[in-house]
Design an enzyme around this catalytic site. Structure first.
Site, PDB file in Angstrom:
ATOM      1  CB  VAL A 157      -9.142 -10.809  -8.522  1.00 21.58           C
ATOM      2  CG1 VAL A 157      -9.778 -12.104  -8.000  1.00 21.58           C
ATOM      3  CG2 VAL A 157     -10.209  -9.779  -8.863  1.00 21.58           C
ATOM      4  CB  CYS A 158      -6.443 -14.183  -6.788  1.00 21.63           C
ATOM      5  SG  CYS A 158      -5.692 -15.755  -6.342  1.00 21.63           S
TER       6      CYS A 158
END
Length: 258
Positions: A146-147
């Protein structure tokens, strides 16, 4: 009515509401419970490991955790170099890692959250973490990030030639690690799924919930989380933001990161 009576009545109403809601959930769960395994044998429970490290971004980790922790047949745990409390990027929050890396050598699902500040730079040089990511990836059903967690996958050498996404501020880094930047809230390439910035981890988690179970469960989990976003400003897309807003967004992140 006295203040004491008011509090008593309010408590009774809340209790009644809780009982009603609980009964409704129980009845619904019973009505839709999956059939027992063939031959009475319980299927193997899948283990999903969410990596924590000093400087991780809380929603990067908690978003996918919430999407996966109620999926039938999936057990989600948090891991770190050592079990115990781990500070987030702003250092205003700590989340406990339930297990150490060596206790979970072969998770079925690996979730790598992003982070910021010195902690993010440190984890990119942490050979113990990077070695765990590489070894675990050999056995996972799904390897996800994520990210800026994509940076960790990239540093571990897992994104060379792989379509991937990350936070909009790190698109250039994807090129540095040999990834193919691809637009999307999440991007699936083989068994690797990368999610864009922070909140996109919820989208990725719900998609993964369906892949680990089925679309019926995925749709139900989206409802369970009441994930029906209506952003107040509609300014969450970096491609439509002007330079001033982009600069302020990055400043707000940097100023809060210790």
């Amino acid at each position: 009515m006295s203040e004491k009576q008011t509090h008593s009545r309010r408590g009774a109403l809340l209790t009644a509401a809780g009982v009603t809601l609980g009964a409704g959930i129980a009845a619904s769960a019973t009505a839709t419970a999956p059939a027992a395994a063939v031959g009475g044998r319980k299927p193997r429970q899948l283990e999903a490991a969410v990596l924590l490290y000093e400087g991780f971004t809380p929603l990067d980790a908690v978003g996918p955790y919430e999407a996966l922790c109620r999926v039938p047949g999936v057990r989600v745990t948090t891991v770190a170099v050592r079990a115990g409390l781990v500070r987030a990027d702003t250092k205003w929050m700590e989340i406990a890692a339930a297990k150490s890396l060596h206790q979970v050598p072969r998770p079925d699902v690996m979730v790598i959250p992003g982070g910021g500040g010195p902690g993010m730079y440190a984890v990119l040089e942490n050979t113990q973490v990077l070695d765990w990511v590489r070894r675990a990836h050999r056995h996972t059903l799904w390897t996800t990030s994520v990210c800026s967690g994509a940076a960790i996958l990239g540093k571990a050498g897992l994104l060379r030639g792989v379509p991937a996404t990350t936070h909009w501020a790190l698109y250039d880094y994807l090129k540095e690690v040999g990834a193919i930047h691809t637009k999307g809230r999440y991007v699936e390439s083989g068994k690797i799924i990368t999610a864009a910035g922070i909140s996109a981890g919820i989208d990725m988690g719900l998609y993964l919930a369906a892949r680990l179970s089925d679309d019926r469960v995925g749709r139900a989990m989206e409802l369970a989380l009441e994930y029906d976003p209506e952003p107040p400003f509609g300014t969450g897309n970096a491609e439509t933001a002007d330079a001033e807003r982009r600069a302020l967004a990055l400043k707000l992140i940097a100023d809060a990161t210790v």
